[in-house]
Design a protein around this motif. Sequence first.
Motif, short mmCIF file in Angstrom:
data_model
loop_
_atom_site.label_atom_id
_atom_site.label_comp_id
_atom_site.label_asym_id
_atom_site.label_seq_id
_atom_site.Cartn_x
_atom_site.Cartn_y
_atom_site.Cartn_z
N HIS A 15 10.62 68.67 114.97
CA HIS A 15 10.29 68.98 113.57
C HIS A 15 8.93 69.64 113.52
O HIS A 15 7.98 69.19 114.16
N PHE A 50 6.22 71.10 110.56
CA PHE A 50 5.83 71.33 109.16
C PHE A 50 4.66 72.29 109.20
O PHE A 50 4.00 72.46 110.23
N TYR A 51 4.40 72.92 108.10
CA TYR A 51 3.28 73.88 108.09
C TYR A 51 2.80 74.10 106.67
O TYR A 51 3.55 73.91 105.70
N TRP A 76 4.29 71.72 102.09
CA TRP A 76 4.58 71.61 103.52
C TRP A 76 5.94 72.26 103.77
O TRP A 76 6.98 71.72 103.33
N HIS A 109 9.04 73.29 106.30
CA HIS A 109 9.67 72.43 107.30
C HIS A 109 10.72 73.23 108.08
O HIS A 109 11.48 74.00 107.48
N VAL A 153 13.30 72.92 111.92
CA VAL A 153 13.70 72.07 113.05
C VAL A 153 14.19 72.96 114.20
O VAL A 153 14.60 74.10 113.99
N HIS A 172 15.10 76.95 109.39
CA HIS A 172 14.25 76.61 108.26
C HIS A 172 14.96 75.61 107.35
O HIS A 172 16.15 75.77 107.07
N ALA A 205 9.20 70.27 102.77
CA ALA A 205 9.24 68.80 102.81
C ALA A 205 8.38 68.19 101.71
O ALA A 205 8.73 67.16 101.14
N LEU A 253 4.66 60.72 106.88
CA LEU A 253 3.79 61.90 106.91
C LEU A 253 2.49 61.51 106.22
O LEU A 253 2.52 60.91 105.15
N ARG A 298 15.22 64.79 106.35
CA ARG A 298 15.44 65.97 105.49
C ARG A 298 14.78 65.78 104.12
O ARG A 298 14.46 66.76 103.46
N TRP A 334 11.87 63.48 101.74
CA TRP A 334 10.61 62.75 101.90
C TRP A 334 10.17 62.28 100.53
O TRP A 334 10.24 63.04 99.55
#
Length: 464
Positions: free
Chosen positions: A31, A33-34, A48, A50, A52, A61, A65, A91, A118, A120
């Motif tokens: 995973h 995140f960015y 964020w 996300h 995978v 993509h 999240a 997180l 998937r 949060w």
Amino acid sequence: MDRYRPRYHFTAPHNWMNDPNGPFQLNGEYHLFYQHNPSKPEWGDIHWGHAVSLDLVNWTHLSPALAPSYELGESHCFSGCAVVNGDEVALFYTSIGEGDRNPTHGAEQWMAKGTDMRTWHKPDINPVLTSDLHGGLQIKDWRDPYVWKEQDGWRMILGGTFEEKGCAMIYHSDELENWSFKGLLHQGDEGIWECPHLFRFDDRVVLFYSPSSQVRYISGKISGDRLTDIQKHGTVDHGGWDGFYASTGFVDEQGRRVLLGWVPEGNRGEDFPAELNWAGALALPRIVDLKPNGVLSMVPVPELAELRGENSSFNDIRVGQLSTGLHSTSFECLLEIDPRTLENNTLTLSIFASACGQEHTDIHLDAASNAITIDRTHSSLYPNVHKSPVKGELPSADGAELIKLRIFADQSIIEVFVNDETCLTARVYPSLEDSNGIELRSSSGEVIVSNMQVWEMKAADIRA
Ligand code: DQQ
């Protein structure tokens, strides 16, 4: 597709991305995140993003999240980390309130939880940490939590400044929700420290931080919540704002320590004439290790080899000047050089070179001044793109017989690894259509390149 968009470096589906956040692997799935602005190719309204992956190369993509909880006065979800805790992942991130850093909300540390990887949700206990935790200490720019587990409980570090100098603060918790402040893990001489994170290597640690320039590291030990026994202060990547910033890391299910960094876009300058609907990328994930002398080694993940296409190879070339005849803007190049022939000589690999000679990006290896440089003076005819050199020191020979140079070029990104130790990342934006040549030359005399290989790189599969 626009010619500057990388083909095998991760980018957001559209619009802005900056720091990688909270990477982890669970049940084989990686995973990432960015920091993401989903509606504009510029910084702002930070979510964020996300994605995978099963191999750190090809990505899918997912929907963002985390989004700011505007109704609670949250305006950005700044950088942070992920903690796998049994079947649940937490997180941690810095929540920025309206009118950034205003006195009523400012920066707080929040958490979000997920079990299906998937979706949060932010539990009611937020905020988890507030700045009054520091007693009377005036900590500024307090952000970017990084959490890890020790035998006797959880630890968190956060970046910031204390008395105008960058530092990392350390906190303890038994259950991830109640945290106590234990002081300054370490303070540097630079300004603000952003995105501190660390890797453990048995009883040693490497602390990484981003002091608004190049990402730096310190190898040492932690005892009594302080960084002690410091062995080495080093530079992770000489690119800094020109190419590599705000790193973070995680240990994957194979036990590899994986380092990720943001490749910024600022180098294209204010008035760059392209209708770009994206900005920013992720540097190639690197496996890092710690040498006995406290120096970090870094190697791009071997999974990247799956993208290698057509190969051209040359052996024992005596370089006065070699026009390889190769043309590519998305390739990997390996050079193994006899260091004895570098005396009084500079070896230059020119890439993104146009036939007319007006555009070329030069990677100079200069043993006399002990330097490796990405020279961007002639990278682009556009007047306002950044052209300053990205320069690093050559690593000490370490008994290695050959100097090994690995170069990954990808449309507008160049990553250089020298002997798996000195790293340079830079952006270039050539303007001419045929700026795709690859050439080798030496300044005077002959340099012996024992082995040169170039692989055309296929595009990674990065899909929505
Ligand atoms: N980027 C984030 C901050 C971090 C900075 C905001 C580093 O959390 O300190 O987008 O690039």
